[in-house]
Design a protein around this motif. Sequence first.
Motif: not given
Length: 308
Positions: A123, A125, A145, A151, A153-154, A185, A193, A195
């Motif tokens: 993911n 960041m 999200k 669920n 990731p950012d 997902t 995940n 980053p």
Amino acid sequence: MTKLSIVIPCYFNEQNIPATTKELISSESLFDEEVEFEYIFVDDGSGDNTLQELLKFKKLYPSKVKVLKLAGNVGSYNAVVAGMEVASGDCTVIIAADLQDPPELMVQMYNYWKQGFKLVIGNRMDREESPVQKFFSNTFHSIMKKIALKNIPDGGFDYVFFDRQIREEVVKMKERNSNIFYLMTWMGYAYINIPYVRKKREIGKSRWTLQKKIKLLIDSLLSFSFFPIRAISVIGIGLGLGAFIYGLYIMISRFMGFIDVEGWSALMVVVLFVSSFQMIAIGILGEYVWRGLDASRERPLFVVEKVY
């Protein structure tokens, strides 16, 4: 031996291919000797010399390179599904052809897969892109999200490493107008995940246009959330309640002699507002209906012109 299938969708990437393939081959040395590599490049109807560059690479490594030429441009997600359909590895990774995602991260993903994780997500960041691109991407994933998939990731993701079981499920579903990464997902498998910072594109020009980004947002939202339909219902109930209360106020005021009922301007504002809402609601419902019609036709997601 463990076989790793690396799927790379390509669209107007003739300048990227030599550098990308060199990096991919170099990253092989970071893996255990037991890993066997399978490269699957999918030419998504490119109008340049992408196919020729891919065939040059295949000549160097004929035993482990497959090249799929699609008859037309069907979008990167459908191109990925085409690659997944011919993949034969125990695990699969999807990586872009523009070197914005670090190939060396695949080693860490592979190690997590060996530990039992069927899905490993890289993911973002942060990203080395313009403020406008960052804003659009962050807003898109924040919306998803909050109202669709809590669920995920950012930061967003499209760099994923997954087990054969997930690959087979995705291919079997044949989802249309969707987001296959969110679909993974959505399945519910436990994932981990990693980053990373997405690099700035150094070679070539991105074909990821604003129109495609907006379509992806709409497709993802409608595929994984009932929020648009629920919003129509809630707003409709609110407008109906407001209209009922205002109607009572008008009638009581009229009978009591408090006001002279004229209100042409107010009436036009109400009519225009409600009419606009109705058109938006019809448009949202139309999007759902069209997707149902598109699925019922059962047309193929892609047409493979030739497999090399």
